[in-house]
Design a protein around this motif. Sequence first.
Motif, PDB file in Angstrom:
ATOM      1  N   LEU A  37       0.871  -1.169   0.000  1.00  0.00           N
ATOM      2  CA  LEU A  37       0.000   0.000   0.000  1.00  0.00           C
ATOM      3  C   LEU A  37       0.907   1.218   0.000  1.00  0.00           C
ATOM      4  O   LEU A  37       1.807   1.326   0.833  1.00  0.00           O
ATOM      5  N   SER A  38       0.717   2.108  -0.966  1.00  0.00           N
ATOM      6  CA  SER A  38       1.588   3.274  -1.043  1.00  0.00           C
ATOM      7  C   SER A  38       0.788   4.515  -1.411  1.00  0.00           C
ATOM      8  O   SER A  38      -0.293   4.435  -1.993  1.00  0.00           O
ATOM      9  N   LEU A  39       1.343   5.645  -1.054  1.00  0.00           N
ATOM     10  CA  LEU A  39       0.758   6.934  -1.387  1.00  0.00           C
ATOM     11  C   LEU A  39       1.692   7.588  -2.381  1.00  0.00           C
ATOM     12  O   LEU A  39       2.903   7.643  -2.155  1.00  0.00           O
ATOM     13  N   GLY A  40       1.162   8.046  -3.497  1.00  0.00           N
ATOM     14  CA  GLY A  40       2.023   8.629  -4.516  1.00  0.00           C
ATOM     15  C   GLY A  40       1.278   9.610  -5.393  1.00  0.00           C
ATOM     16  O   GLY A  40       0.201  10.080  -5.042  1.00  0.00           O
ATOM     17  N   ARG A  41       1.856   9.883  -6.539  1.00  0.00           N
ATOM     18  CA  ARG A  41       1.282  10.835  -7.483  1.00  0.00           C
ATOM     19  C   ARG A  41       1.039  10.136  -8.811  1.00  0.00           C
ATOM     20  O   ARG A  41       1.797   9.275  -9.217  1.00  0.00           O
ATOM     21  N   ASN A  42      -0.012  10.537  -9.466  1.00  0.00           N
ATOM     22  CA  ASN A  42      -0.285  10.143 -10.839  1.00  0.00           C
ATOM     23  C   ASN A  42      -0.657  11.440 -11.543  1.00  0.00           C
ATOM     24  O   ASN A  42      -1.775  11.918 -11.416  1.00  0.00           O
ATOM     25  N   GLY A  43       0.316  12.026 -12.213  1.00  0.00           N
ATOM     26  CA  GLY A  43       0.100  13.356 -12.781  1.00  0.00           C
ATOM     27  C   GLY A  43      -0.030  14.354 -11.640  1.00  0.00           C
ATOM     28  O   GLY A  43       0.799  14.402 -10.741  1.00  0.00           O
ATOM     29  N   SER A  44      -1.109  15.097 -11.625  1.00  0.00           N
ATOM     30  CA  SER A  44      -1.329  16.092 -10.573  1.00  0.00           C
ATOM     31  C   SER A  44      -2.141  15.540  -9.408  1.00  0.00           C
ATOM     32  O   SER A  44      -2.370  16.228  -8.421  1.00  0.00           O
ATOM     33  N   ARG A  45      -2.586  14.297  -9.510  1.00  0.00           N
ATOM     34  CA  ARG A  45      -3.428  13.703  -8.466  1.00  0.00           C
ATOM     35  C   ARG A  45      -2.609  12.956  -7.422  1.00  0.00           C
ATOM     36  O   ARG A  45      -1.605  12.335  -7.751  1.00  0.00           O
ATOM     37  N   THR A  46      -3.073  13.015  -6.182  1.00  0.00           N
ATOM     38  CA  THR A  46      -2.525  12.166  -5.129  1.00  0.00           C
ATOM     39  C   THR A  46      -3.338  10.882  -5.138  1.00  0.00           C
ATOM     40  O   THR A  46      -4.575  10.918  -5.154  1.00  0.00           O
ATOM     41  N   VAL A  47      -2.649   9.736  -5.151  1.00  0.00           N
ATOM     42  CA  VAL A  47      -3.353   8.463  -5.236  1.00  0.00           C
ATOM     43  C   VAL A  47      -2.853   7.489  -4.173  1.00  0.00           C
ATOM     44  O   VAL A  47      -1.689   7.501  -3.782  1.00  0.00           O
ATOM     45  N   LEU A  48      -3.767   6.669  -3.730  1.00  0.00           N
ATOM     46  CA  LEU A  48      -3.452   5.546  -2.861  1.00  0.00           C
ATOM     47  C   LEU A  48      -3.387   4.331  -3.771  1.00  0.00           C
ATOM     48  O   LEU A  48      -4.343   4.055  -4.501  1.00  0.00           O
ATOM     49  N   ILE A 103       0.634 -13.385 -10.837  1.00  0.00           N
ATOM     50  CA  ILE A 103      -0.067 -12.185 -11.281  1.00  0.00           C
ATOM     51  C   ILE A 103      -0.081 -11.183 -10.134  1.00  0.00           C
ATOM     52  O   ILE A 103      -0.423 -11.527  -9.006  1.00  0.00           O
ATOM     53  N   ALA A 104       0.301  -9.958 -10.419  1.00  0.00           N
ATOM     54  CA  ALA A 104       0.193  -8.861  -9.450  1.00  0.00           C
ATOM     55  C   ALA A 104      -1.048  -8.055  -9.804  1.00  0.00           C
ATOM     56  O   ALA A 104      -1.165  -7.539 -10.916  1.00  0.00           O
ATOM     57  N   LEU A 105      -2.001  -7.994  -8.900  1.00  0.00           N
ATOM     58  CA  LEU A 105      -3.185  -7.163  -9.082  1.00  0.00           C
ATOM     59  C   LEU A 105      -2.905  -5.788  -8.487  1.00  0.00           C
ATOM     60  O   LEU A 105      -2.243  -5.685  -7.455  1.00  0.00           O
ATOM     61  N   TRP A 106      -3.411  -4.731  -9.107  1.00  0.00           N
ATOM     62  CA  TRP A 106      -3.210  -3.400  -8.566  1.00  0.00           C
ATOM     63  C   TRP A 106      -4.489  -2.589  -8.711  1.00  0.00           C
ATOM     64  O   TRP A 106      -5.310  -2.844  -9.592  1.00  0.00           O
ATOM     65  N   ALA A 107      -4.656  -1.656  -7.799  1.00  0.00           N
ATOM     66  CA  ALA A 107      -5.795  -0.731  -7.851  1.00  0.00           C
ATOM     67  C   ALA A 107      -5.310   0.628  -7.381  1.00  0.00           C
ATOM     68  O   ALA A 107      -4.400   0.730  -6.556  1.00  0.00           O
ATOM     69  N   GLU A 108      -5.947   1.639  -7.904  1.00  0.00           N
ATOM     70  CA  GLU A 108      -5.557   3.012  -7.592  1.00  0.00           C
ATOM     71  C   GLU A 108      -6.805   3.796  -7.184  1.00  0.00           C
ATOM     72  O   GLU A 108      -7.845   3.693  -7.835  1.00  0.00           O
ATOM     73  N   PHE A 109      -6.675   4.570  -6.114  1.00  0.00           N
ATOM     74  CA  PHE A 109      -7.787   5.361  -5.586  1.00  0.00           C
ATOM     75  C   PHE A 109      -7.340   6.818  -5.508  1.00  0.00           C
ATOM     76  O   PHE A 109      -6.403   7.141  -4.770  1.00  0.00           O
ATOM     77  N   ALA A 110      -7.991   7.692  -6.264  1.00  0.00           N
ATOM     78  CA  ALA A 110      -7.655   9.121  -6.229  1.00  0.00           C
ATOM     79  C   ALA A 110      -8.138   9.719  -4.917  1.00  0.00           C
ATOM     80  O   ALA A 110      -9.263   9.460  -4.474  1.00  0.00           O
ATOM     81  N   LEU A 111      -7.278  10.497  -4.284  1.00  0.00           N
ATOM     82  CA  LEU A 111      -7.628  11.147  -3.022  1.00  0.00           C
ATOM     83  C   LEU A 111      -7.930  12.614  -3.276  1.00  0.00           C
ATOM     84  O   LEU A 111      -7.328  13.242  -4.160  1.00  0.00           O
ATOM     85  N   PRO A 112      -8.843  13.175  -2.496  1.00  0.00           N
ATOM     86  CA  PRO A 112      -9.149  14.604  -2.681  1.00  0.00           C
ATOM     87  C   PRO A 112      -7.964  15.455  -2.289  1.00  0.00           C
ATOM     88  O   PRO A 112      -7.136  15.044  -1.450  1.00  0.00           O
ATOM     89  N   PRO A 113      -7.837  16.636  -2.874  1.00  0.00           N
ATOM     90  CA  PRO A 113      -6.723  17.525  -2.509  1.00  0.00           C
ATOM     91  C   PRO A 113      -6.809  17.892  -1.036  1.00  0.00           C
ATOM     92  O   PRO A 113      -7.897  18.029  -0.477  1.00  0.00           O
ATOM     93  N   VAL A 114      -5.652  18.046  -0.426  1.00  0.00           N
ATOM     94  CA  VAL A 114      -5.592  18.432   0.992  1.00  0.00           C
ATOM     95  C   VAL A 114      -5.405  19.939   1.048  1.00  0.00           C
ATOM     96  O   VAL A 114      -4.516  20.496   0.400  1.00  0.00           O
ATOM     97  N   THR A 115      -6.263  20.599   1.812  1.00  0.00           N
ATOM     98  CA  THR A 115      -6.151  22.048   1.990  1.00  0.00           C
ATOM     99  C   THR A 115      -5.448  22.317   3.304  1.00  0.00           C
ATOM    100  O   THR A 115      -5.865  21.832   4.349  1.00  0.00           O
ATOM    101  N   VAL A 116      -4.395  23.066   3.237  1.00  0.00           N
ATOM    102  CA  VAL A 116      -3.636  23.435   4.438  1.00  0.00           C
ATOM    103  C   VAL A 116      -3.933  24.894   4.747  1.00  0.00           C
ATOM    104  O   VAL A 116      -3.752  25.766   3.907  1.00  0.00           O
ATOM    105  N   VAL A 117      -4.419  25.137   5.961  1.00  0.00           N
ATOM    106  CA  VAL A 117      -4.719  26.499   6.385  1.00  0.00           C
ATOM    107  C   VAL A 117      -3.549  26.969   7.226  1.00  0.00           C
ATOM    108  O   VAL A 117      -3.215  26.360   8.241  1.00  0.00           O
TER     109      VAL A 117
END
Length: 122
Positions: A37-48, A103-117
């Motif tokens: 399980l990893s957190l990364g980027r796909n283009g401009s999106r943050t993905v799990l 076989i390696a199965l993979w799935a990607e879940f786009a996460l909403p942008p994080v707003t930092v105040v």
Amino acid sequence: MNPSKQAAVILCVSEMLTVTMRRAARGGRSADVVRVLSLGRNGSRTVLRLIVTERPVGSAVEAMPYPEVDDPESEGRNLEMVDHLSDRWGARRLRWEWGEPVIALWAEFALPPVTVVRGATG
């Protein structure tokens, strides 16, 4: 992560583990199930990203690259839930050192942008 996205990830993990464990058992071989399980980027999106695969017992675990290529033999007929709940998914055929295909199965879940105040005072 909102509760519905969290529930989708949990359901996908369960389905992917089940498919992988059935595949390993059907082959009649001893295998470990590896989950990444990893957190990364796909283009401009943050993905799990979730990767689930089997490996022969006793083989070394190396860093697993993010699988880019879909494999038509991914047993996708059992993965309709993953197809429906994830933003992207697929499979990749891998070979371990003694040539046993897995076989390696993979799935990607786009996460909403994080707003930092910043600078907010109360």
